[in-house]
Design a protein around this motif. Structure first.
Motif, PDB file in Angstrom:
ATOM      1  N   UNK A  58      22.197   0.816  10.015  1.00 42.42           N
ATOM      2  CA  UNK A  58      22.989   0.746  11.247  1.00 42.42           C
ATOM      3  C   UNK A  58      24.299   1.509  11.112  1.00 42.42           C
ATOM      4  N   UNK A  59      24.939   1.360   9.969  1.00 43.17           N
ATOM      5  CA  UNK A  59      26.190   2.068   9.717  1.00 43.17           C
ATOM      6  C   UNK A  59      25.958   3.570   9.641  1.00 43.17           C
ATOM      7  N   UNK A  60      24.859   3.949   8.997  1.00 42.86           N
ATOM      8  CA  UNK A  60      24.517   5.371   8.875  1.00 42.86           C
ATOM      9  C   UNK A  60      24.257   5.958  10.264  1.00 42.86           C
ATOM     10  N   UNK A  61      23.540   5.168  11.084  1.00 40.90           N
ATOM     11  CA  UNK A  61      23.234   5.633  12.440  1.00 40.90           C
ATOM     12  C   UNK A  61      24.512   5.836  13.245  1.00 40.90           C
ATOM     13  N   UNK A  80      21.212  12.633   6.531  1.00 39.40           N
ATOM     14  CA  UNK A  80      20.724  11.262   6.679  1.00 39.40           C
ATOM     15  C   UNK A  80      19.813  10.855   5.524  1.00 39.40           C
ATOM     16  N   UNK A  81      19.004  11.801   5.057  1.00 42.85           N
ATOM     17  CA  UNK A  81      18.151  11.549   3.892  1.00 42.85           C
ATOM     18  C   UNK A  81      18.982  11.055   2.718  1.00 42.85           C
ATOM     19  N   UNK A  82      20.064  11.790   2.490  1.00 34.62           N
ATOM     20  CA  UNK A  82      20.951  11.488   1.373  1.00 34.62           C
ATOM     21  C   UNK A  82      21.618  10.137   1.563  1.00 34.62           C
ATOM     22  N   UNK A 117      12.092   9.193  11.081  1.00 31.75           N
ATOM     23  CA  UNK A 117      11.421  10.112  10.146  1.00 31.75           C
ATOM     24  C   UNK A 117      11.818   9.813   8.713  1.00 31.75           C
ATOM     25  N   UNK A 118      13.131   9.598   8.526  1.00 34.19           N
ATOM     26  CA  UNK A 118      13.642   9.360   7.179  1.00 34.19           C
ATOM     27  C   UNK A 118      12.994   8.103   6.595  1.00 34.19           C
TER      28      UNK A 118
END
Ligand SMILES: Nc1ncnc2c1ncn2[C@@H]1O[C@H](COP(=O)(O)OP(=O)(O)OP(=O)(O)O)[C@@H](O)[C@H]1O
Ligand SMILES: [Mg+2]
Length: 253
Positions: A58-61, A80-82, A117-118
């Motif tokens: 959620x934070x990444x998003x 985002x992968x990282x 996707x990730x």
């Protein structure tokens, strides 16, 4: 062949406790590596197993949404992968990731699409995926698009609770969530024996009763003391029952 197992049910029925015990059983059986996904908005799977987190999806998003204008599609995917890799808490035999809070106001479509996707790619790195999910299965079906091999719907040991579990099963159907096998777990059952009224309600739902998980003093005692529930003894009745449910599923395959 790997499986995605999702544990769902209304608030407080025991999803996280059961998820934690399932993860430990998978690891004990050598069915590793396991990806444990905490997809409950009231995220506490980490606590149940004594795992701490630096970041949530959620934070990444949220960050991805804010930086949407700065990064192009490919760069964003890599970014985002990282970030998701960094958010993985690595444990013995399993890694855990927390979906975290739902999105706020604003447009998250792009961030969500990329994250989906990730997470799908991430899941491919594991033997099995175990999801501790909220009743709506939102994260599982819409945000991750993972197909579910085994959906465990948890209920407390009441007529009303069992009826709610039946509605949750219907909801999953209506949302078109692809589910191969599903079953009901009635939890916190005194002495492991369903009262007649509850047994009748189970029959009405048409769901397969996989187990009545006993009300377990070990679980209650640890929880009251703030100790990870994953520490209950190997012969604790709740653990023995959850182990049996998983073993039956895996041995059947
Ligand atoms: N078999 C059991 N015997 C005794 N207590 C239990 C059992 N299963 C769960 N509990 C207790 O019930 C409470 C709720 O359990 P848990 O946190 O696993 O539920 P949940 O469905 O994940 O809740 P939430 O919706 O808040 O995430 C906890 O206090 C837990 O210790
Ligand atoms: Mg929970």
């Amino acid at each position: 062949m790997g499986f995605t197992i999702a544990v769902t049910g209304k608030g407080g029925v025991g999803k996280t406790t059961i998820s934690a015990l399932l993860i430990q059983r998978l690891v004990a059986r050598g069915e590793t590596p396991v990806l444990a996904v905490d997809a409950d908005s009231n995220a506490n799977l980490g606590e149940a197993l004594g795992v701490t987190f630096a970041a949530t999806v959620g934070g990444i998003r949220e960050d991805a949404r804010k930086e949407a204008n700065m990064l192009t599609g490919v760069a964003k995917q890599e970014f985002l992968d990282l970030r998701v890799q960094e958010a993985l808490a690595e444990q013995d035999g399993y890694d855990m990731i927390v979906m975290g809070r739902p999105e706020g106001p604003g447009c998250y479509c792009f961030a969500n699409n990329v994250l989906r996707d990730v997470i799908q790619r991430l899941a491919g790195n594991y033997r099995h995926v175990l999801v501790d999910s909220e009743a709506g299965l939102e994260h599982v079906s819409r945000r991750t698009l993972l197909k579910i091999d085994l959906l465990l719907i948890v209920s407390d040991c009441t007529v009303r609770g069992v009826r709610t579990a039946g509605r949750i099963a219907q909801l999953a159907d209506e949302m078109g969530t692809p589910v191969a096998t599903r079953g009901l777990l009635v939890n916190r059952v005194p002495d492991g024996v369903l009262p007649d009224g509850v047994a009748a309600a189970v029959a009405e739902t048409g769901l397969t009763l996989l187990a009545a998980i006993p009300l377990d003093a070990h679980v209650a005692a640890l929880d009251a003391g703030g100790i990870a529930v994953g520490d209950i003894p190997t012969d604790a009745p709740a653990r023995v029952t959850v182990n049996r449910v998983l073993d039956e599923f895996l041995n059947d395959k």
